[in-house]
Design an enzyme around this catalytic site. Structure first.
Site, mmCIF file in Angstrom:
data_model
loop_
_atom_site.group_PDB
_atom_site.id
_atom_site.type_symbol
_atom_site.label_atom_id
_atom_site.label_comp_id
_atom_site.label_asym_id
_atom_site.label_seq_id
_atom_site.Cartn_x
_atom_site.Cartn_y
_atom_site.Cartn_z
ATOM 1 N N GLU A 1 -8.617 -1.886 -6.287
ATOM 2 C CA GLU A 1 -8.056 -2.771 -7.315
ATOM 3 C C GLU A 1 -9.098 -3.727 -7.899
ATOM 4 O O GLU A 1 -8.857 -4.352 -8.947
ATOM 5 C CB GLU A 1 -6.867 -3.567 -6.757
ATOM 6 C CG GLU A 1 -7.218 -4.716 -5.825
ATOM 7 C CD GLU A 1 -7.470 -4.318 -4.380
ATOM 8 O OE1 GLU A 1 -7.457 -5.214 -3.524
ATOM 9 O OE2 GLU A 1 -7.678 -3.113 -4.118
ATOM 10 N N HIS B 1 -11.276 -1.894 -1.506
ATOM 11 C CA HIS B 1 -10.426 -2.480 -2.537
ATOM 12 C C HIS B 1 -10.615 -1.800 -3.895
ATOM 13 O O HIS B 1 -11.353 -2.315 -4.755
ATOM 14 C CB HIS B 1 -10.739 -3.970 -2.682
ATOM 15 C CG HIS B 1 -10.327 -4.796 -1.514
ATOM 16 N ND1 HIS B 1 -9.068 -5.342 -1.384
ATOM 17 C CD2 HIS B 1 -11.015 -5.171 -0.399
ATOM 18 C CE1 HIS B 1 -8.995 -6.019 -0.254
ATOM 19 N NE2 HIS B 1 -10.157 -5.936 0.361
ATOM 20 N N CYS C 1 -6.548 -2.937 2.808
ATOM 21 C CA CYS C 1 -7.247 -3.882 3.684
ATOM 22 C C CYS C 1 -6.260 -4.496 4.686
ATOM 23 O O CYS C 1 -5.784 -3.814 5.576
ATOM 24 C CB CYS C 1 -7.976 -4.933 2.848
ATOM 25 S SG CYS C 1 -9.271 -5.818 3.768
#
Length: 231
Positions: free
Chosen positions: A206, A204, A87
């Site tokens: 994660e 994302h 990002c």
């Protein structure tokens, strides 16, 4: 494997990345303040996480790209080190010209906070060794400037060198305008450096590494990365 998560003023996803790495390694990764001028000795992986570095003034990532730590990160990448920008981290990598292209305002000119689906365009890299080519996985997106763009020659080069990492697709794996809400050129969600060791992507992974987060679609990226760098 020794990793360094770089923190800029306004970074807010460093803990998310640390959780993902901790789950993959069993060890808590270190963070590195952007005003440092050297990477810790023995660093195997640098991660530039998401957020709003320096408040996204000027352009997203533009000020962070000139932080004191960036020359060391550029040298690390030039020497074959692995760097992951997610990002805002992707925006920093393009502003620093470590990766080609630029991230523009989303096509609808509004912030997007929603899930998307990504198709793996190249398998077998350190980042995708636990995915299959063509595999589709889910990832959250949260950005206002995620519209990836480059000139046609650069886009053709990325395609020709197999440097497109992921594309925005439908759950069935098809490219479509509806599946590409930020308007990125050729539905590109992430790109590699020429040696495939630097990766920038907007969504994302994660944030989907534990069932308590709502899924584990992003866990293979970190598990594969750790496995590759620990070998």
């Amino acid at each position: 494997m020794k990793s360094a998560i770089v923190v800029f003023p306004g970074t807010n996803r460093e803990r998310d990345v640390a959780i993902a790495l901790h789950r993959a390694t069993g060890k808590r990764p270190g963070t590195l303040w952007h005003r440092e001028t050297e990477l810790p000795a023995g660093t195997d992986l640098v991660i530039l996480p998401g957020g709003f570095s320096h408040g996204d003034y000027l352009r997203c990532g533009a000020m962070a790209a000139h932080s004191p730590i960036m020359p060391a990160i550029r040298a690390f990448a030039d020497q074959g080190g692995h760097v992951l920008g997610i990002c805002n981290g992707f925006q920093v990598l393009t502003e620093a010209q470590i990766l080609p292209g630029a991230l523009l305002r989303n096509a609808a000119l509004r912030f997007l906070s929603q899930d998307c689906h990504l198709r793996v365009e190249r398998a077998g890299t350190a980042y995708t060794r636990h995915y299959q080519k063509g595999q589709v996985f889910r990832a959250p997106m949260a950005h206002g400037d995620g519209n990836y763009n480059a000139d046609q020659a650069t886009l053709d080069l990325l395609e020709g060198e197999d440097r497109v990492a992921f594309r925005y697709v439908t759950p069935e794996g098809e490219t479509a305008t509806s599946a590409n809400p930020n308007g990125s050129a050729r539905s590109i969600a992430g790109v590699y450096s020429a040696n495939h060791r630097v990766l920038g992507l907007m969504p994302h992974p994660e944030d989907l590494v534990d069932p308590l987060m709502g899924g584990t679609d992003g866990a293979p990226l970190f598990a594969g990365l750790v496995e590759a760098l620990a070998a």
